[in-house]
Design an enzyme around this catalytic site. Sequence first.
Site, PDB file in Angstrom:
ATOM      1  N   LEU A   1     -24.497  -0.111   8.859  1.00 44.34           N
ATOM      2  CA  LEU A   1     -23.947  -1.458   8.749  1.00 44.34           C
ATOM      3  C   LEU A   1     -22.610  -1.497   9.474  1.00 44.34           C
ATOM      4  O   LEU A   1     -21.787  -0.599   9.315  1.00 44.34           O
ATOM      5  CB  LEU A   1     -23.730  -1.754   7.249  1.00 44.34           C
ATOM      6  CG  LEU A   1     -23.110  -3.075   6.858  1.00 44.34           C
ATOM      7  CD1 LEU A   1     -24.050  -4.226   7.227  1.00 44.34           C
ATOM      8  CD2 LEU A   1     -22.839  -3.094   5.345  1.00 44.34           C
TER       9      LEU A   1
ATOM     10  N   ASP B   1     -26.539  -8.064   0.760  1.00 47.12           N
ATOM     11  CA  ASP B   1     -27.571  -7.925  -0.277  1.00 47.12           C
ATOM     12  C   ASP B   1     -28.947  -8.001   0.370  1.00 47.12           C
ATOM     13  O   ASP B   1     -29.155  -8.782   1.295  1.00 47.12           O
ATOM     14  CB  ASP B   1     -27.401  -9.056  -1.312  1.00 47.12           C
ATOM     15  CG  ASP B   1     -27.997  -8.690  -2.653  1.00 47.12           C
ATOM     16  OD1 ASP B   1     -29.220  -8.491  -2.723  1.00 47.12           O
ATOM     17  OD2 ASP B   1     -27.239  -8.591  -3.634  1.00 47.12           O
TER      18      ASP B   1
ATOM     19  N   LYS C   1     -26.361   7.882  -9.477  1.00 45.40           N
ATOM     20  CA  LYS C   1     -24.968   7.467  -9.702  1.00 45.40           C
ATOM     21  C   LYS C   1     -24.041   8.683  -9.706  1.00 45.40           C
ATOM     22  O   LYS C   1     -22.901   8.616  -9.246  1.00 45.40           O
ATOM     23  CB  LYS C   1     -24.847   6.700 -11.023  1.00 45.40           C
ATOM     24  CG  LYS C   1     -25.509   5.330 -11.010  1.00 45.40           C
ATOM     25  CD  LYS C   1     -24.756   4.356 -10.121  1.00 45.40           C
ATOM     26  CE  LYS C   1     -25.353   2.959 -10.166  1.00 45.40           C
ATOM     27  NZ  LYS C   1     -24.723   2.033  -9.224  1.00 45.40           N
TER      28      LYS C   1
ATOM     29  N   ASP D   1     -30.243  -4.245   4.022  1.00 50.49           N
ATOM     30  CA  ASP D   1     -30.483  -3.121   3.118  1.00 50.49           C
ATOM     31  C   ASP D   1     -29.462  -2.035   3.455  1.00 50.49           C
ATOM     32  O   ASP D   1     -29.444  -1.518   4.582  1.00 50.49           O
ATOM     33  CB  ASP D   1     -31.918  -2.600   3.314  1.00 50.49           C
ATOM     34  CG  ASP D   1     -32.277  -1.563   2.272  1.00 50.49           C
ATOM     35  OD1 ASP D   1     -31.418  -0.704   1.955  1.00 50.49           O
ATOM     36  OD2 ASP D   1     -33.415  -1.606   1.777  1.00 50.49           O
TER      37      ASP D   1
ATOM     38  N   TYR E   1     -31.809   6.971 -11.121  1.00 51.16           N
ATOM     39  CA  TYR E   1     -30.599   6.149 -11.325  1.00 51.16           C
ATOM     40  C   TYR E   1     -29.437   7.011 -11.821  1.00 51.16           C
ATOM     41  O   TYR E   1     -28.356   7.001 -11.223  1.00 51.16           O
ATOM     42  CB  TYR E   1     -30.926   5.055 -12.337  1.00 51.16           C
ATOM     43  CG  TYR E   1     -29.797   4.076 -12.595  1.00 51.16           C
ATOM     44  CD1 TYR E   1     -29.584   2.998 -11.738  1.00 51.16           C
ATOM     45  CD2 TYR E   1     -28.963   4.202 -13.700  1.00 51.16           C
ATOM     46  CE1 TYR E   1     -28.559   2.084 -11.980  1.00 51.16           C
ATOM     47  CE2 TYR E   1     -27.946   3.291 -13.955  1.00 51.16           C
ATOM     48  CZ  TYR E   1     -27.743   2.234 -13.093  1.00 51.16           C
ATOM     49  OH  TYR E   1     -26.735   1.330 -13.339  1.00 51.16           O
TER      50      TYR E   1
END
Length: 318
Positions: free
Chosen positions: A66, A36, A152, A61, A148
């Site tokens: 990652l 997070d 999505k 982030d 948004y």
Amino acid sequence: MLQSMSRVAVTGGAGLLGAPLCERLLSMGREVVCIDNLSTGTRARIAPLLDHPRFTLVCHDITRPLALEADAIYHLACPASPVQYQRDPVGTGRTCAQGTLTMLDLARRLQAPLLLASSSEVYGDPATQPQAEDDWGRVNPVGPRACYDEGKRFAEAMCFDYQRQYGVAVKVARIFNTYGPGMQPDDGRVVASLIGQALRGVPLTVHGDGRQTRSFCYVDDMVAGLVQLMATGPEVTGPLNLGRPEEVSVVELAERVRAITGSHSPIRHTPLPEDDPIRRRPDIGRARALLAWAPEVDLDTGLRRTAAHFRAILEAGE
Ligand code: NAD
């Protein structure tokens, strides 16, 4: 599938849904890695988990690469409140697009299932009532909510492309309005705003005439649905609606909040925001059939629990 998942990654694990999800997974004996950037999530929400020996917080982030090990990924990171996701629309779009690609790349490398927290907003201003998963939606692609809604939709599209092209096991949950004690009185979501206003004794803000409808699901029910969806075999991919099928107008919600809090605050009508959906109600037939899932907490009970939490926050002066 569930038995083999010992180490679970949760993006957005400090959020309204993420924090109780992490807690639930810990109670199931999982090791939990919460990823997070604390943009809309708070450290306070996960404070009780920080000392848990099977819990790790990675402040990161997800729009950046990652590397970590996990047996399954719940991908929830994304601001959910319209006020919050419109504050930095480019950042929201980047989180939905680049962030989801980051997590899908990780799922591909780890050969781990990924559950995407998608949204009823993919239906936009829908042509059907209630909304079933085969409704392809009617979204304004250039309006202020598009970062948004379209974000999505892109995230969903990529999940299914990663499945078809790379064999990633994906599970797409279309989440309808979810509320609960972890909300912040100022986070801009209608339940939080109305309860906060009622307890402070200021007017309750209702957009437009308040006849627009929503369906509100209590957070514990939603977390249970997400866990049950992850526990299914790879043939269950979704998209799957998760929400509470009772339809309530916003003005009725305000009246219920007034009754539950004992508030005498008047209702103040304000202009409708652009592209605000007029009706929202999930058809949860698929979730009932595939997960044997349905929400258990009725609206008044959930509102009472949320109001009790807000009262404690306000009394503590936080
Ligand atoms: P929230 O805003 O409370 O939590 C989102 C979390 O993601 C926060 O902890 C935030 O800090 C984190 N985050 C945001 N961008 C990030 C990034 N780039 N990198 C790392 N972390 C990041 O939202 P929520 O209500 O918990 O919603 C969780 C998910 O469910 C979201 O994807 C949301 O779109 C979806 N959803 C929620 C609802 C609802 O009513 N709560 C409805 C539909 C869909």
